[in-house]
Scaffold this motif. Structure first.
Motif, PDB file in Angstrom:
ATOM      1  N   GLU A   1      -7.219 -14.961  92.604  1.00 27.93           N
ATOM      2  CA  GLU A   1      -8.226 -15.778  91.917  1.00 27.93           C
ATOM      3  C   GLU A   1      -8.184 -17.225  92.391  1.00 27.93           C
ATOM      4  O   GLU A   1      -9.224 -17.883  92.509  1.00 27.93           O
ATOM      5  CB  GLU A   1      -8.007 -15.679  90.413  1.00 27.93           C
ATOM      6  CG  GLU A   1      -8.319 -14.289  89.852  1.00 27.93           C
ATOM      7  CD  GLU A   1      -7.929 -14.152  88.394  1.00 27.93           C
ATOM      8  OE1 GLU A   1      -7.268 -15.083  87.888  1.00 27.93           O
ATOM      9  OE2 GLU A   1      -8.281 -13.126  87.777  1.00 27.93           O
ATOM     10  N   GLY A   2      -6.976 -17.717  92.677  1.00 25.90           N
ATOM     11  CA  GLY A   2      -6.877 -19.071  93.209  1.00 25.90           C
ATOM     12  C   GLY A   2      -7.522 -19.195  94.579  1.00 25.90           C
ATOM     13  O   GLY A   2      -8.192 -20.199  94.882  1.00 25.90           O
ATOM     14  N   LEU A   3      -7.319 -18.186  95.429  1.00 25.53           N
ATOM     15  CA  LEU A   3      -7.948 -18.206  96.753  1.00 25.53           C
ATOM     16  C   LEU A   3      -9.475 -18.144  96.652  1.00 25.53           C
ATOM     17  O   LEU A   3     -10.183 -18.786  97.440  1.00 25.53           O
ATOM     18  CB  LEU A   3      -7.433 -17.022  97.573  1.00 25.53           C
ATOM     19  CG  LEU A   3      -6.011 -17.164  98.139  1.00 25.53           C
ATOM     20  CD1 LEU A   3      -5.524 -15.836  98.690  1.00 25.53           C
ATOM     21  CD2 LEU A   3      -5.982 -18.232  99.232  1.00 25.53           C
TER      22      LEU A   3
ATOM     23  N   ALA B   1      -8.110 -13.101  99.601  1.00 25.11           N
ATOM     24  CA  ALA B   1      -8.236 -13.029  98.143  1.00 25.11           C
ATOM     25  C   ALA B   1      -8.547 -11.604  97.699  1.00 25.11           C
ATOM     26  O   ALA B   1      -7.979 -11.100  96.720  1.00 25.11           O
ATOM     27  CB  ALA B   1      -9.324 -13.985  97.674  1.00 25.11           C
TER      28      ALA B   1
ATOM     29  N   GLN C   1      -5.452  -9.522  97.904  1.00 21.02           N
ATOM     30  CA  GLN C   1      -4.518  -9.838  96.821  1.00 21.02           C
ATOM     31  C   GLN C   1      -4.934  -9.128  95.531  1.00 21.02           C
ATOM     32  O   GLN C   1      -4.090  -8.575  94.806  1.00 21.02           O
ATOM     33  CB  GLN C   1      -4.473 -11.357  96.604  1.00 21.02           C
ATOM     34  CG  GLN C   1      -3.789 -12.155  97.701  1.00 21.02           C
ATOM     35  CD  GLN C   1      -2.273 -12.135  97.599  1.00 21.02           C
ATOM     36  OE1 GLN C   1      -1.697 -11.310  96.895  1.00 21.02           O
ATOM     37  NE2 GLN C   1      -1.622 -13.039  98.325  1.00 21.02           N
TER      38      GLN C   1
ATOM     39  N   GLU D   1     -11.258 -19.437  94.286  1.00 22.73           N
ATOM     40  CA  GLU D   1     -11.713 -20.774  93.904  1.00 22.73           C
ATOM     41  C   GLU D   1     -11.679 -21.721  95.095  1.00 22.73           C
ATOM     42  O   GLU D   1     -12.537 -22.597  95.233  1.00 22.73           O
ATOM     43  CB  GLU D   1     -10.838 -21.309  92.773  1.00 22.73           C
ATOM     44  CG  GLU D   1     -11.015 -20.554  91.456  1.00 22.73           C
ATOM     45  CD  GLU D   1     -10.104 -21.101  90.376  1.00 22.73           C
ATOM     46  OE1 GLU D   1      -9.346 -22.058  90.672  1.00 22.73           O
ATOM     47  OE2 GLU D   1     -10.139 -20.578  89.247  1.00 22.73           O
ATOM     48  N   ASP D   2     -10.664 -21.540  95.950  1.00 17.92           N
ATOM     49  CA  ASP D   2     -10.546 -22.418  97.118  1.00 17.92           C
ATOM     50  C   ASP D   2     -11.545 -22.061  98.212  1.00 17.92           C
ATOM     51  O   ASP D   2     -11.831 -22.888  99.087  1.00 17.92           O
ATOM     52  CB  ASP D   2      -9.122 -22.339  97.689  1.00 17.92           C
ATOM     53  CG  ASP D   2      -8.080 -22.890  96.726  1.00 17.92           C
ATOM     54  OD1 ASP D   2      -8.471 -23.698  95.853  1.00 17.92           O
ATOM     55  OD2 ASP D   2      -6.897 -22.503  96.849  1.00 17.92           O
TER      56      ASP D   2
ATOM     57  N   ALA E   1      -3.223 -13.720  90.206  1.00 18.83           N
ATOM     58  CA  ALA E   1      -3.358 -15.173  90.117  1.00 18.83           C
ATOM     59  C   ALA E   1      -3.565 -15.783  91.503  1.00 18.83           C
ATOM     60  O   ALA E   1      -4.382 -16.700  91.684  1.00 18.83           O
ATOM     61  CB  ALA E   1      -2.122 -15.771  89.447  1.00 18.83           C
ATOM     62  N   LEU E   2      -2.800 -15.285  92.492  1.00 12.02           N
ATOM     63  CA  LEU E   2      -2.975 -15.784  93.860  1.00 12.02           C
ATOM     64  C   LEU E   2      -4.384 -15.475  94.383  1.00 12.02           C
ATOM     65  O   LEU E   2      -5.024 -16.320  95.021  1.00 12.02           O
ATOM     66  CB  LEU E   2      -1.921 -15.147  94.770  1.00 12.02           C
ATOM     67  CG  LEU E   2      -0.474 -15.609  94.561  1.00 12.02           C
ATOM     68  CD1 LEU E   2       0.487 -14.765  95.382  1.00 12.02           C
ATOM     69  CD2 LEU E   2      -0.326 -17.087  94.922  1.00 12.02           C
TER      70      LEU E   2
END
Length: 724
Positions: free
Chosen positions: A716-718, A689, A692, A720-721, A713-714
């Motif tokens: 920030e998604g990572l 993350a 990225q 969260e995961d 976006a990738l």
């Protein structure tokens, strides 16, 4: 340390909190036959506790004068200026004159006018030595809830204390002050605070001190104290002898309490018997007149003790911090805990000991009175007591007279060994229930176990001052070097387990200093290096960088003298880190380089890769991009060779960062994409993350906002995961 227990009308503890074996009220004295299975304590009965309105006798004129002095204008006010310092009231008198009791009565009447409460400090140690101002200031700051940096100098601490008291309405009670030099640095620059000092003499050099000198009590007040112990009947039937006893005691509350307790323990004895017994006590011819009444009453009480109890009274002067409980007394005397507990309670009934308040030692919290110690099952079940300051030197002289030095050292060793076992039990309660430490403690006797982690933490908190004093005693002895190292190791681990590194740092600084003293005395280079490293770490955390550098260099020298690679490597790295904080990039890189050479020589590749990263960071700070890139690439190769994909990805990402700093964003983008692939293969979600997001920043600078949004976006998604 203080004479509060034998002040004007402060009675011995009642029987409500005494164990069954020690409860003797209303039974009369125990005969030798009835005491065969009991503890080796004095044949005493406990007096009934006094009601709140009868705990103070005499001194009404002095009390009124002190209260009037508070309202009287000071020198600053008379000169037309507003006072900048606190008003200082001095209660002066010899130990045993009831000076602390008078101060307590004064504070009890004033506490309502000072909403920020009462801070209490004792400025003389149990052996008569002055307590260091640094230690007192630190404890007072702790009482105010103010954190003081570990190892801070005296001037810094006293300045922090004055700042903390500014604007407050606080009563500061300084008990048993040796002189003005111990009092003056603690005086707050706060006119709304009031300082009450108890001392034996004047406070020369402190301006506008309002003194109240104490002499003996008048006959009526002295007889009133006797009546509380002996009961009114014996006073009524022989009032003239009661006056004679009060005169024989010199009107000193401490002597009157001991005499009254002696009479209370003998219901069939008369005042004439007491007067005769006092008159028959043989005193040294050269003893000053003012010291005679207290010594006479003390020797009368001491002479009536059975031999085992008399020995316990002598030995408890060895108790750390002047605080003794059943465990300490048991270890000192070599008797059972139950026997020691009974004896201590009997001493309290005779006026030889006073119950210690929670946190008693240096500072007490807000409030005017002392709360009784909380009693719980297990190792924390035994309340603490204190030998009054006026009696401490008398008992110490008996210790030197009756105990051989070897016996004193053996008693001290037994006490410290018991303390180590209690600390190990206390520390274990901070471990998980199924841990080996907890299982080991489960096999200890119940008296050495704690029922919960909270109880263990409370025990540690209430005995903190005494435990630190125990460490000082062990170090000062000089013949207990094996035991003192065990004690300090156990205390260090226990403080860390229950308080954490940050909260325990001031105490740890003291302990590491004691370890250093032992190591230097015995020529223990390994221990010296470890102590210097620990002290330097705490110095650095407190902002004393120059001091930290000196200690790190000393640690390096000690470690090299015994070829200790672990301590040597840590010292070299710490020197590099300290110079980094100072912004001396050249010296930082040099020391890190020496540490790297050591790791490479020992084939410690992982540590070598980590150090290359630190050297690269220093070069980056200095703007030496070529050297930084070389070190980061070398670190990445080492991680790849070790099979550490995450380390390789992180180092490769740092290469990209340096390339961007150097103004080569296209190369940085390619390198960062390579690091991203390595991180993805390693399953390092958070690192992926971060990479990225870094790629997104680089793309924005390269003028590709669409691709930047995609990578952001990738990333920030990572995140969260893969939460922290």
């Amino acid at each position: 340390m203080t004479d509060q227990a034998v002040g004007e009308g402060h009675l011995p503890t009642g029987t409500t909190d005494r164990p069954a074996a020690a409860t003797t009220a209303a039974r009369g004295p125990r005969t030798p036959e009835t005491r065969r299975d009991a503890a080796p304590g004095p044949a005493a009965t406990a007096a009934a506790p006094a009601s709140p309105d009868t705990r103070f006798a005499g001194r009404r004129r002095e009390l009124q004068a002190l209260r009037a002095d508070i309202e009287r204008a000071g020198l600053d006010t008379l000169s037309g200026r507003k006072g900048s310092r606190s008003r200082v009231l001095l209660i002066a008198g010899r130990p045993g004159s009831g000076r602390t009791a008078l101060a307590g009565e004064l504070l009890a009447g004033l506490v309502g006018d000072y909403p920020d409460g009462v801070l209490r400090a004792v400025l003389t140690g149990p052996g008569g030595e002055p307590v260091s101002t640094e230690r007192t200031a630190r404890e007072l700051l702790a009482g105010l809830g103010v954190d003081a940096p570990p190892g801070a100098a005296e001037d810094e601490l006293t300045a922090s204390l004055r700042d903390a008291l500014a604007g407050r309405h606080t009563l500061l009670f300084l008990d048993d002050a040796p002189g003005a030099e111990q009092v003056d640095p603690l005086l707050p620059d706060a006119p709304d605070c009031l300082v009450v000092v108890v001392s034996q003499g004047p406070l020369t050099g402190i301006p506008d001190v309002r003194p109240c000198a104490l002499g003996g009590l008048d006959s009526a007040a002295g007889v009133a104290i006797l009546a509380r112990y002996a009961g009114p009947t014996r006073i009524t039937v022989d009032p003239r002898t009661a006056d004679s006893v009060a005169e024989e005691c010199g009107g000193q509350p401490a002597a009157l309490v001991l005499a009254g307790s002696w009479l209370a323990a003998r219901p069939k004895a008369s005042l004439s018997d007491l007067y005769r017994a006092l008159s028959e006590v043989v005193l040294p011819q050269d003893l000053p007149t003012g010291a005679r009444p207290l010594l006479r009453a003390f020797l009368l009480t001491y002479g009536a003790l059975p031999a085992p109890a008399a020995r316990i009274l002598r030995l408890i002067t060895l108790a750390p911090g002047g605080l003794v409980d059943a465990h300490i007394a048991s270890a000192l005397a070599g008797c059972s805990v139950a026997a020691a507990s009974t004896t201590l309670h009997d001493f309290a009934a005779l006026g030889l000991l006073r119950p210690a308040a929670e946190g008693d030692g240096t500072v007490q919290g807000s409030g005017s009175g002392e709360e009784p110690a909380v009693r719980t099952p297990g190792a924390a079940a035994h309340p603490q007591f204190r030998l009054p300051g006026c009696l401490d030197p008398l008992a110490r002289s008996l210790l030197q007279e009756h105990e051989r030095p070897a016996e004193i050292q053996l008693a001290r060793a037994r006490m410290l060994e018991r303390t180590v076992r209690l600390l190990q039990s206390c520390r274990a309660m901070g471990e998980p229930v199924d841990s080996p430490a907890r299982q080991k403690v489960a096999g200890l006797p119940r008296s050495l176990r704690f029922t919960s982690a909270a109880e263990a933490a409370g025990w540690l908190r209430s005995r903190r001052t005494a435990l630190l004093d125990a460490a000082r005693i062990a170090v000062a002895d000089g013949e207990l070097d094996t035991l003192d190292r065990r004690l300090m190791a156990a205390l260090t681990r226990t403080l860390l387990a229950h308080q954490g590194a940050q909260a325990a740092a001031p105490d740890l600084y003291t302990l590491h200093g004691l370890v250093l003293e032992v190591a230097e005395r015995r020529g223990l280079a390994h221990e010296k290096a470890a102590a210097l490293l620990n002290l330097a770490d705490l110095d650095g955390q407190s902002g004393r960088t120059v001091d930290a550098l000196a200690r790190y260099r000393g640690a390096l020298e000690a470690a090299r003298s015994v070829k200790d690679p672990a301590a040597t490597g840590r010292a070299l790295e710490s020197l590099g880190g300290t110079y980094t904080e100072l912004g001396d990039w050249q010296r930082a890189a040099d020391w890190y380089g020496r540490a790297l050479e050591l790791r490479l020589a020992r084939d410690e590749s992982a540590d070598a890769a980590r150090l290359r990263g630190r050297i690269a960071a220093v070069h980056s700070y200095a703007g030496r991009w070529g050297e930084a890139l070389r070190e980061w690439r070398s670190a990445a190769r080492t991680y790849r060779r070790l099979g550490d994909a995450q380390g390789q990805a992180r180092a490769t990402g740092e290469v990209a960062r340096v390339q961007e700093y150097a103004g080569r964003p296209e190369e940085a983008l390619r390198t960062c994409l390579s690091a991203l692939e390595i991180a993805r293969g390693a399953g390092a979600g958070r690192l992926e993350a971060a990479l990225q997001l870094r790629i997104a920043d680089t793309l924005e600078r390269l003028g590709d906002p669409a691709a930047a949004r995609l990578h952001r976006a990738l990333g920030e998604g990572l995140l969260e995961d893969h939460p922290q």
